[in-house]
Write a protein that holds these residues in place. Structure first.
Motif, PDB file in Angstrom:
ATOM      1  N   GLY A 194      10.796 -29.610 -85.561  1.00  0.00           N
ATOM      2  CA  GLY A 194      10.919 -29.294 -84.137  1.00  0.00           C
ATOM      3  C   GLY A 194       9.544 -28.991 -83.578  1.00  0.00           C
ATOM      4  O   GLY A 194       8.720 -28.348 -84.240  1.00  0.00           O
ATOM      5  N   PHE A 195       9.284 -29.455 -82.373  1.00  0.00           N
ATOM      6  CA  PHE A 195       7.945 -29.261 -81.786  1.00  0.00           C
ATOM      7  C   PHE A 195       8.034 -29.311 -80.274  1.00  0.00           C
ATOM      8  O   PHE A 195       9.005 -29.819 -79.698  1.00  0.00           O
ATOM      9  N   ASP A 196       7.034 -28.770 -79.609  1.00  0.00           N
ATOM     10  CA  ASP A 196       6.952 -28.853 -78.160  1.00  0.00           C
ATOM     11  C   ASP A 196       5.592 -28.402 -77.681  1.00  0.00           C
ATOM     12  O   ASP A 196       4.855 -27.692 -78.403  1.00  0.00           O
ATOM     13  N   LYS A 197       5.256 -28.835 -76.480  1.00  0.00           N
ATOM     14  CA  LYS A 197       4.109 -28.308 -75.756  1.00  0.00           C
ATOM     15  C   LYS A 197       4.468 -28.339 -74.279  1.00  0.00           C
ATOM     16  O   LYS A 197       4.528 -29.404 -73.666  1.00  0.00           O
ATOM     17  N   HIS A 198       4.729 -27.164 -73.724  1.00  0.00           N
ATOM     18  CA  HIS A 198       5.153 -27.064 -72.332  1.00  0.00           C
ATOM     19  C   HIS A 198       3.971 -26.758 -71.427  1.00  0.00           C
ATOM     20  O   HIS A 198       3.033 -26.060 -71.831  1.00  0.00           O
ATOM     21  N   THR A 219      10.999  -6.708 -66.744  1.00  0.00           N
ATOM     22  CA  THR A 219       9.632  -6.780 -66.255  1.00  0.00           C
ATOM     23  C   THR A 219       8.889  -7.940 -66.909  1.00  0.00           C
ATOM     24  O   THR A 219       9.373  -8.564 -67.859  1.00  0.00           O
ATOM     25  N   ARG A 220       7.708  -8.190 -66.409  1.00  0.00           N
ATOM     26  CA  ARG A 220       6.928  -9.346 -66.830  1.00  0.00           C
ATOM     27  C   ARG A 220       6.728  -9.404 -68.345  1.00  0.00           C
ATOM     28  O   ARG A 220       6.889 -10.466 -68.967  1.00  0.00           O
ATOM     29  N   TYR A 221       6.368  -8.285 -68.970  1.00  0.00           N
ATOM     30  CA  TYR A 221       6.048  -8.292 -70.395  1.00  0.00           C
ATOM     31  C   TYR A 221       7.287  -8.231 -71.283  1.00  0.00           C
ATOM     32  O   TYR A 221       7.170  -8.205 -72.506  1.00  0.00           O
ATOM     33  N   MET A 222       8.477  -8.236 -70.685  1.00  0.00           N
ATOM     34  CA  MET A 222       9.705  -8.310 -71.468  1.00  0.00           C
ATOM     35  C   MET A 222      10.126  -9.749 -71.733  1.00  0.00           C
ATOM     36  O   MET A 222      11.052  -9.987 -72.511  1.00  0.00           O
ATOM     37  N   PHE A 223       9.454 -10.711 -71.103  1.00  0.00           N
ATOM     38  CA  PHE A 223       9.827 -12.124 -71.226  1.00  0.00           C
ATOM     39  C   PHE A 223       8.917 -12.869 -72.189  1.00  0.00           C
ATOM     40  O   PHE A 223       7.741 -12.540 -72.348  1.00  0.00           O
ATOM     41  N   CYS A 224       9.457 -13.910 -72.793  1.00  0.00           N
ATOM     42  CA  CYS A 224       8.609 -14.878 -73.489  1.00  0.00           C
ATOM     43  C   CYS A 224       8.057 -15.860 -72.457  1.00  0.00           C
ATOM     44  O   CYS A 224       8.456 -15.849 -71.300  1.00  0.00           O
ATOM     45  N   SER A 225       7.143 -16.702 -72.883  1.00  0.00           N
ATOM     46  CA  SER A 225       6.573 -17.726 -72.005  1.00  0.00           C
ATOM     47  C   SER A 225       6.757 -19.096 -72.638  1.00  0.00           C
ATOM     48  O   SER A 225       6.727 -19.219 -73.873  1.00  0.00           O
ATOM     49  N   PRO A 226       6.924 -20.153 -71.827  1.00  0.00           N
ATOM     50  CA  PRO A 226       6.908 -21.501 -72.390  1.00  0.00           C
ATOM     51  C   PRO A 226       5.587 -21.720 -73.130  1.00  0.00           C
ATOM     52  O   PRO A 226       4.530 -21.297 -72.643  1.00  0.00           O
ATOM     53  N   GLY A 227       5.630 -22.341 -74.293  1.00  0.00           N
ATOM     54  CA  GLY A 227       4.408 -22.454 -75.081  1.00  0.00           C
ATOM     55  C   GLY A 227       4.340 -23.729 -75.890  1.00  0.00           C
ATOM     56  O   GLY A 227       4.894 -24.762 -75.506  1.00  0.00           O
ATOM     57  N   GLN A 228       3.671 -23.645 -77.046  1.00  0.00           N
ATOM     58  CA  GLN A 228       3.509 -24.818 -77.892  1.00  0.00           C
ATOM     59  C   GLN A 228       3.613 -24.403 -79.349  1.00  0.00           C
ATOM     60  O   GLN A 228       3.406 -23.244 -79.706  1.00  0.00           O
ATOM     61  N   GLY A 229       3.950 -25.376 -80.196  1.00  0.00           N
ATOM     62  CA  GLY A 229       4.031 -25.113 -81.622  1.00  0.00           C
ATOM     63  C   GLY A 229       4.929 -26.124 -82.299  1.00  0.00           C
ATOM     64  O   GLY A 229       5.659 -26.878 -81.637  1.00  0.00           O
ATOM     65  N   GLY A 267       5.885 -17.042 -77.871  1.00  0.00           N
ATOM     66  CA  GLY A 267       6.186 -18.000 -76.832  1.00  0.00           C
ATOM     67  C   GLY A 267       7.360 -18.856 -77.263  1.00  0.00           C
ATOM     68  O   GLY A 267       7.815 -18.789 -78.412  1.00  0.00           O
ATOM     69  N   GLU A 268       7.856 -19.676 -76.335  1.00  0.00           N
ATOM     70  CA  GLU A 268       8.982 -20.537 -76.693  1.00  0.00           C
ATOM     71  C   GLU A 268       8.676 -22.000 -76.431  1.00  0.00           C
ATOM     72  O   GLU A 268       8.894 -22.517 -75.342  1.00  0.00           O
ATOM     73  N   PRO A 269       8.178 -22.701 -77.459  1.00  0.00           N
ATOM     74  CA  PRO A 269       8.222 -24.158 -77.437  1.00  0.00           C
ATOM     75  C   PRO A 269       9.646 -24.550 -77.845  1.00  0.00           C
ATOM     76  O   PRO A 269      10.060 -24.322 -78.986  1.00  0.00           O
ATOM     77  N   ILE A 270      10.420 -25.068 -76.928  1.00  0.00           N
ATOM     78  CA  ILE A 270      11.869 -25.178 -77.102  1.00  0.00           C
ATOM     79  C   ILE A 270      12.261 -25.851 -78.414  1.00  0.00           C
ATOM     80  O   ILE A 270      13.118 -25.364 -79.147  1.00  0.00           O
ATOM     81  N   GLY A 271      11.641 -26.974 -78.738  1.00  0.00           N
ATOM     82  CA  GLY A 271      12.046 -27.699 -79.932  1.00  0.00           C
ATOM     83  C   GLY A 271      11.741 -26.971 -81.228  1.00  0.00           C
ATOM     84  O   GLY A 271      12.385 -27.222 -82.252  1.00  0.00           O
ATOM     85  N   ALA A 272      10.764 -26.072 -81.202  1.00  0.00           N
ATOM     86  CA  ALA A 272      10.295 -25.444 -82.436  1.00  0.00           C
ATOM     87  C   ALA A 272      10.912 -24.087 -82.722  1.00  0.00           C
ATOM     88  O   ALA A 272      10.887 -23.622 -83.870  1.00  0.00           O
ATOM     89  N   SER A 273      11.446 -23.402 -81.711  1.00  0.00           N
ATOM     90  CA  SER A 273      11.815 -21.991 -81.876  1.00  0.00           C
ATOM     91  C   SER A 273      12.839 -21.745 -82.981  1.00  0.00           C
ATOM     92  O   SER A 273      12.688 -20.820 -83.791  1.00  0.00           O
ATOM     93  N   GLY A 274      13.907 -22.533 -83.023  1.00  0.00           N
ATOM     94  CA  GLY A 274      14.937 -22.314 -84.026  1.00  0.00           C
ATOM     95  C   GLY A 274      14.418 -22.490 -85.441  1.00  0.00           C
ATOM     96  O   GLY A 274      14.782 -21.734 -86.346  1.00  0.00           O
ATOM     97  N   LEU A 275      13.527 -23.460 -85.647  1.00  0.00           N
ATOM     98  CA  LEU A 275      12.964 -23.678 -86.978  1.00  0.00           C
ATOM     99  C   LEU A 275      11.898 -22.636 -87.303  1.00  0.00           C
ATOM    100  O   LEU A 275      11.707 -22.297 -88.476  1.00  0.00           O
ATOM    101  N   ARG A 276      11.203 -22.122 -86.280  1.00  0.00           N
ATOM    102  CA  ARG A 276      10.268 -21.013 -86.524  1.00  0.00           C
ATOM    103  C   ARG A 276      11.005 -19.828 -87.126  1.00  0.00           C
ATOM    104  O   ARG A 276      10.521 -19.170 -88.061  1.00  0.00           O
TER     105      ARG A 276
END
Length: 382
Positions: A105-109, A196-206, A330-339
């Motif tokens: 799984g992989f992504d770069k948002h 609040t802002r720091y309670m969220f993840c951000s779209p990312g890569q991995g 962060g959350e690269p959607i395709g990678a998160s579950g396998l991370r």
């Protein structure tokens, strides 16, 4: 004929921090790392499954990995993309169709928030024009109700994020590697009350890749395999309140996460009380709180006592998201579950470094949740 046993024999991961590499480059790196970990060449893989949300088709990775003719199936299932790829690879091993299978799984948002289109989710365009495609709004509404019903405080939400950042400091692959205390998290600016802002993840890569083998192949290898006892994916039932739900019926909503977790435990022949370390979807702080109970690790409302007590910290009774979860990675959607699965494999092997759970953990659980109501769970044992 009984189903083949499934073992994770190789695990590979890239950094989740922002780099110039594209998603496919990250995926190739993760696959090669997983193969090296297993001690197997790419030509030995008999089936492959993988995907991303925004970084291209996984099957095209063969251009770099090698043109061996391997069947390679693209998977795209929202935040459960990685989990769905894994379930597919497990099926190939259990059925005897393959003795070595790959899940990647992989992504770069792009920077900024996700921008889903209503039509892709079976919704009218007016749903987006009225502002209902804003995922932060949904997460806030869900945790607002949960806090009201079960006595959860805003400080407990902040403590979840504080733990995530602290664990990220210990994880060389994490994106967010600076500690942030609960007071700063509470004061970081309201996005959607109470989050609040720091309670969220951000779209990312991995990218993450796992090499699965049957028992016969695993016994020939020199590594430390981890048994994958269960891997399930479920979609929502009627009565759920999910991302992009246009309405919810009266009463207590059903939970796709509870359904997936229960079935995973049944398949594994274990229960929540048997688990030594777990990974729970933490798109934001409230998600981790709710998923603790939905997956069976506590009663609703018990989180208000357990989280401040340190029960979910690395040295606690039930360590949760030891790698920092989505909030720190962060959350690269395709990678998160396998991370998540990669982290449990490292914990059960005793190779998690500074974030290693003490006491030689022998059982692990992972849970991912995504729009519009899909969940994937696994149970692993040493």
């Amino acid at each position: 004929m009984s189903a083949e046993e499934v073992l994770v024999c190789g695990a590979g991961i890239t950094s989740f921090a922002r780099t110039e590499d594209d998603g496919r480059q990250l995926a190739v790196r993760a696959v090669r790392s997983a193969l090296a970990d297993a001690g197997l060449p790419w030509s030995r893989v008999r089936a492959a499954f993988g995907g991303s949300d925004a970084a291209g088709n996984a099957d095209t990775l063969v251009a770099e990995l090698g043109l061996t003719g391997v069947p390679f199936i693209n998977v795209r299932n929202g935040c459960a993309t990685g989990g769905s790829a894994l379930v597919s690879a497990v099926g190939a091993i259990r059925s005897g169709a393959a003795d070595v299978a790959l899940a990647v799984g992989f992504d770069k948002h792009p920077r900024g928030a996700f921008d889903p289109r209503p039509a892709d989710w079976g919704l009218d365009e007016s749903y987006g024009r009225d502002g209902l495609m804003v995922t932060t709004q949904f997460f806030a509404m869900k945790i607002q109700r949960y806090m009201h019903d079960h006595g959860i405080s805003a400080r407990t939400l902040a403590l979840v994020a504080e733990k995530a950042y602290a664990n990220g400091v210990r994880n060389p692959h994490a994106w967010r590697r600076k500690p942030v205390d609960a007071d700063e998290i509470l004061a970081s600016g309201m996005v959607n009350d109470p989050l609040t802002r720091y309670m969220f993840c951000s779209p990312g890569q991995g990218a993450v890749a796992l090499v699965l083998c049957n028992r016969a192949v695993a016994d020939e290898l020199d590594g430390t395999p981890v048994a994958l006892r269960a891997a399930v994916v479920r979609t929502r039932r009627f009565g759920s309140f999910e991302v992009f739900s246009p309405w919810a019926p009266p009463g207590t909503p059903t939970s796709v996460s509870a359904d997936a977790a229960r079935l995973a435990f049944e398949e594994a022949g274990l229960g929540p009380g048997d688990i030594d370390v777990c990974q729970l979807q933490d798109t934001e702080s409230g998600a981790e709180v709710m998923h603790m109970a939905e997956c069976g690790f506590c009663e609703h409302g018990e989180q208000e006592r357990l989280i401040p007590s340190g029960a979910t910290a690395i040295g606690g009774a039930l360590p949760v998201n030891t790698d920092g979860g989505c909030i720190a990675n962060g959350e690269p959607i395709g990678a998160s579950g396998l991370r998540q699965v990669h982290e449990i494999v490292q914990q059960l092997r005793g190779r998690a470094g500074e974030r290693q759970v003490p006491g030689e953990p022998s059982t692990g659980f992972t849970h991912v949740y995504g729009a519009p109501g899909v969940s994937a769970c696994t149970v692993l044992t040493r």
